[in-house]
Motif scaffolding. Structure first.
Motif, PDB file in Angstrom:
ATOM      1  N   THR A  15     -23.292 -12.449 -16.480  1.00  0.00           N
ATOM      2  CA  THR A  15     -24.569 -12.759 -17.132  1.00  0.00           C
ATOM      3  C   THR A  15     -25.390 -11.504 -17.419  1.00  0.00           C
ATOM      4  O   THR A  15     -26.368 -11.573 -18.161  1.00  0.00           O
ATOM      5  CB  THR A  15     -25.413 -13.753 -16.299  1.00  0.00           C
ATOM      6  N   LEU A  16     -24.994 -10.368 -16.890  1.00  0.00           N
ATOM      7  CA  LEU A  16     -25.710  -9.112 -17.154  1.00  0.00           C
ATOM      8  C   LEU A  16     -25.328  -8.488 -18.492  1.00  0.00           C
ATOM      9  O   LEU A  16     -26.060  -7.648 -19.014  1.00  0.00           O
ATOM     10  CB  LEU A  16     -25.442  -8.102 -16.033  1.00  0.00           C
ATOM     11  N   TYR A  17     -24.189  -8.887 -19.032  1.00  0.00           N
ATOM     12  CA  TYR A  17     -23.732  -8.294 -20.293  1.00  0.00           C
ATOM     13  C   TYR A  17     -24.565  -8.798 -21.467  1.00  0.00           C
ATOM     14  O   TYR A  17     -24.928  -9.973 -21.530  1.00  0.00           O
ATOM     15  CB  TYR A  17     -22.253  -8.616 -20.539  1.00  0.00           C
ATOM     16  N   ASN A  18     -24.858  -7.888 -22.389  1.00  0.00           N
ATOM     17  CA  ASN A  18     -25.591  -8.209 -23.610  1.00  0.00           C
ATOM     18  C   ASN A  18     -24.575  -8.638 -24.672  1.00  0.00           C
ATOM     19  O   ASN A  18     -23.890  -7.799 -25.252  1.00  0.00           O
ATOM     20  CB  ASN A  18     -26.391  -6.994 -24.085  1.00  0.00           C
ATOM     21  N   LEU A  19     -24.500  -9.931 -24.907  1.00  0.00           N
ATOM     22  CA  LEU A  19     -23.517 -10.449 -25.864  1.00  0.00           C
ATOM     23  C   LEU A  19     -23.894 -10.152 -27.309  1.00  0.00           C
ATOM     24  O   LEU A  19     -23.050 -10.265 -28.193  1.00  0.00           O
ATOM     25  CB  LEU A  19     -23.341 -11.956 -25.658  1.00  0.00           C
ATOM     26  N   ALA A  20     -25.125  -9.759 -27.549  1.00  0.00           N
ATOM     27  CA  ALA A  20     -25.560  -9.432 -28.907  1.00  0.00           C
ATOM     28  C   ALA A  20     -25.074  -8.043 -29.326  1.00  0.00           C
ATOM     29  O   ALA A  20     -25.118  -7.705 -30.506  1.00  0.00           O
ATOM     30  CB  ALA A  20     -27.081  -9.510 -29.005  1.00  0.00           C
ATOM     31  N   ASN A  21     -24.595  -7.243 -28.380  1.00  0.00           N
ATOM     32  CA  ASN A  21     -24.159  -5.886 -28.686  1.00  0.00           C
ATOM     33  C   ASN A  21     -22.887  -5.570 -27.895  1.00  0.00           C
ATOM     34  O   ASN A  21     -22.951  -5.201 -26.723  1.00  0.00           O
ATOM     35  CB  ASN A  21     -25.271  -4.894 -28.341  1.00  0.00           C
ATOM     36  N   ALA A  22     -21.752  -5.700 -28.536  1.00  0.00           N
ATOM     37  CA  ALA A  22     -20.466  -5.463 -27.876  1.00  0.00           C
ATOM     38  C   ALA A  22     -20.288  -4.000 -27.471  1.00  0.00           C
ATOM     39  O   ALA A  22     -19.429  -3.688 -26.641  1.00  0.00           O
ATOM     40  CB  ALA A  22     -19.326  -5.892 -28.790  1.00  0.00           C
ATOM     41  N   GLN A  23     -21.081  -3.099 -28.045  1.00  0.00           N
ATOM     42  CA  GLN A  23     -20.985  -1.679 -27.720  1.00  0.00           C
ATOM     43  C   GLN A  23     -21.770  -1.309 -26.460  1.00  0.00           C
ATOM     44  O   GLN A  23     -21.751  -0.164 -26.032  1.00  0.00           O
ATOM     45  CB  GLN A  23     -21.491  -0.839 -28.898  1.00  0.00           C
ATOM     46  N   GLU A  24     -22.460  -2.297 -25.898  1.00  0.00           N
ATOM     47  CA  GLU A  24     -23.253  -2.060 -24.700  1.00  0.00           C
ATOM     48  C   GLU A  24     -22.477  -2.560 -23.487  1.00  0.00           C
ATOM     49  O   GLU A  24     -22.214  -3.752 -23.346  1.00  0.00           O
ATOM     50  CB  GLU A  24     -24.595  -2.798 -24.813  1.00  0.00           C
ATOM     51  N   GLY A  25     -22.103  -1.662 -22.622  1.00  0.00           N
ATOM     52  CA  GLY A  25     -21.356  -2.034 -21.425  1.00  0.00           C
ATOM     53  C   GLY A  25     -22.240  -1.986 -20.195  1.00  0.00           C
ATOM     54  O   GLY A  25     -23.465  -1.867 -20.290  1.00  0.00           O
ATOM     55  N   LEU A  48     -11.121  -9.261 -17.334  1.00  0.00           N
ATOM     56  CA  LEU A  48     -12.340  -9.648 -18.042  1.00  0.00           C
ATOM     57  C   LEU A  48     -13.217  -8.458 -18.425  1.00  0.00           C
ATOM     58  O   LEU A  48     -14.006  -8.552 -19.366  1.00  0.00           O
ATOM     59  CB  LEU A  48     -13.154 -10.636 -17.204  1.00  0.00           C
ATOM     60  N   ILE A  49     -13.091  -7.356 -17.694  1.00  0.00           N
ATOM     61  CA  ILE A  49     -13.832  -6.130 -18.029  1.00  0.00           C
ATOM     62  C   ILE A  49     -12.865  -4.956 -18.022  1.00  0.00           C
ATOM     63  O   ILE A  49     -11.803  -5.008 -17.391  1.00  0.00           O
ATOM     64  CB  ILE A  49     -15.035  -5.888 -17.083  1.00  0.00           C
ATOM     65  N   THR A  50     -13.246  -3.897 -18.744  1.00  0.00           N
ATOM     66  CA  THR A  50     -12.303  -2.804 -18.987  1.00  0.00           C
ATOM     67  C   THR A  50     -12.162  -1.818 -17.838  1.00  0.00           C
ATOM     68  O   THR A  50     -11.136  -1.136 -17.749  1.00  0.00           O
ATOM     69  CB  THR A  50     -12.706  -2.022 -20.251  1.00  0.00           C
ATOM     70  N   LEU A  51     -13.157  -1.714 -16.978  1.00  0.00           N
ATOM     71  CA  LEU A  51     -13.114  -0.739 -15.888  1.00  0.00           C
ATOM     72  C   LEU A  51     -13.443  -1.405 -14.559  1.00  0.00           C
ATOM     73  O   LEU A  51     -14.201  -2.379 -14.525  1.00  0.00           O
ATOM     74  CB  LEU A  51     -14.110   0.391 -16.141  1.00  0.00           C
ATOM     75  N   PRO A  52     -12.948  -0.870 -13.460  1.00  0.00           N
ATOM     76  CA  PRO A  52     -13.229  -1.475 -12.160  1.00  0.00           C
ATOM     77  C   PRO A  52     -14.706  -1.429 -11.772  1.00  0.00           C
ATOM     78  O   PRO A  52     -15.140  -2.183 -10.915  1.00  0.00           O
ATOM     79  CB  PRO A  52     -12.394  -0.667 -11.173  1.00  0.00           C
ATOM     80  N   ASP A  53     -15.460  -0.546 -12.407  1.00  0.00           N
ATOM     81  CA  ASP A  53     -16.893  -0.452 -12.105  1.00  0.00           C
ATOM     82  C   ASP A  53     -17.749  -0.883 -13.296  1.00  0.00           C
ATOM     83  O   ASP A  53     -18.878  -0.443 -13.454  1.00  0.00           O
ATOM     84  CB  ASP A  53     -17.252   0.954 -11.651  1.00  0.00           C
ATOM     85  N   GLY A  54     -17.218  -1.754 -14.126  1.00  0.00           N
ATOM     86  CA  GLY A  54     -17.993  -2.270 -15.259  1.00  0.00           C
ATOM     87  C   GLY A  54     -17.271  -2.036 -16.566  1.00  0.00           C
ATOM     88  O   GLY A  54     -16.230  -2.616 -16.828  1.00  0.00           O
ATOM     89  N   GLY A  55     -17.853  -1.175 -17.373  1.00  0.00           N
ATOM     90  CA  GLY A  55     -17.261  -0.934 -18.686  1.00  0.00           C
ATOM     91  C   GLY A  55     -17.670  -2.015 -19.667  1.00  0.00           C
ATOM     92  O   GLY A  55     -18.783  -2.542 -19.611  1.00  0.00           O
ATOM     93  N   TYR A  56     -16.733  -2.375 -20.522  1.00  0.00           N
ATOM     94  CA  TYR A  56     -16.999  -3.352 -21.578  1.00  0.00           C
ATOM     95  C   TYR A  56     -16.256  -4.645 -21.287  1.00  0.00           C
ATOM     96  O   TYR A  56     -15.286  -4.656 -20.532  1.00  0.00           O
ATOM     97  CB  TYR A  56     -16.548  -2.786 -22.930  1.00  0.00           C
ATOM     98  N   LEU A  57     -16.711  -5.702 -21.909  1.00  0.00           N
ATOM     99  CA  LEU A  57     -16.017  -6.971 -21.806  1.00  0.00           C
ATOM    100  C   LEU A  57     -14.750  -6.928 -22.664  1.00  0.00           C
ATOM    101  O   LEU A  57     -14.758  -6.387 -23.764  1.00  0.00           O
ATOM    102  CB  LEU A  57     -16.899  -8.112 -22.310  1.00  0.00           C
ATOM    103  N   THR A  58     -13.677  -7.496 -22.155  1.00  0.00           N
ATOM    104  CA  THR A  58     -12.470  -7.686 -22.957  1.00  0.00           C
ATOM    105  C   THR A  58     -12.692  -8.938 -23.812  1.00  0.00           C
ATOM    106  O   THR A  58     -13.716  -9.616 -23.677  1.00  0.00           O
ATOM    107  CB  THR A  58     -11.244  -7.886 -22.052  1.00  0.00           C
TER     108      THR A  58
END
Length: 77
Positions: A15-25, A48-58
């Motif tokens: 729920t922390l991810y900004n779905l309006a901006n895929a470039q925002e990780g 579901l995410i690209t990095l073990p400490d966050g990154g971007y959504l797959t």
């Protein structure tokens, strides 16, 4: 089937991810709560995410985050 604490923690990260901006990780810093660090690692292990400490959504992560955020919006009415 009741939600486990792990699933709730993972949903909180999604729920922390900004779905309006895929470039925002996200970056889960080493000083974050251990539960958030562990949740991010589990999300990464599930693809579901690209990095073990966050990154971007797959692609799958985007779908999961959309559903998680939609459910949260419905329940918060």
């Amino acid at each position: 089937m009741p939600y486990s604490v792990d699933i709730i923690e993972e949903l909180q990260i999604l729920t922390l991810y900004n779905l309006a901006n895929a470039q925002e990780g996200l970056k889960i810093h080493h000083s974050a709560e251990p539960t958030a660090i562990a949740a991010a690692l589990r999300l990464h292990n599930k693809g579901l995410i690209t990095l073990p400490d966050g990154g971007y959504l797959t692609a799958l992560g985007i779908q999961a985050a959309e559903h998680a955020q939609s459910a949260l919006n419905i329940l918060n009415v």
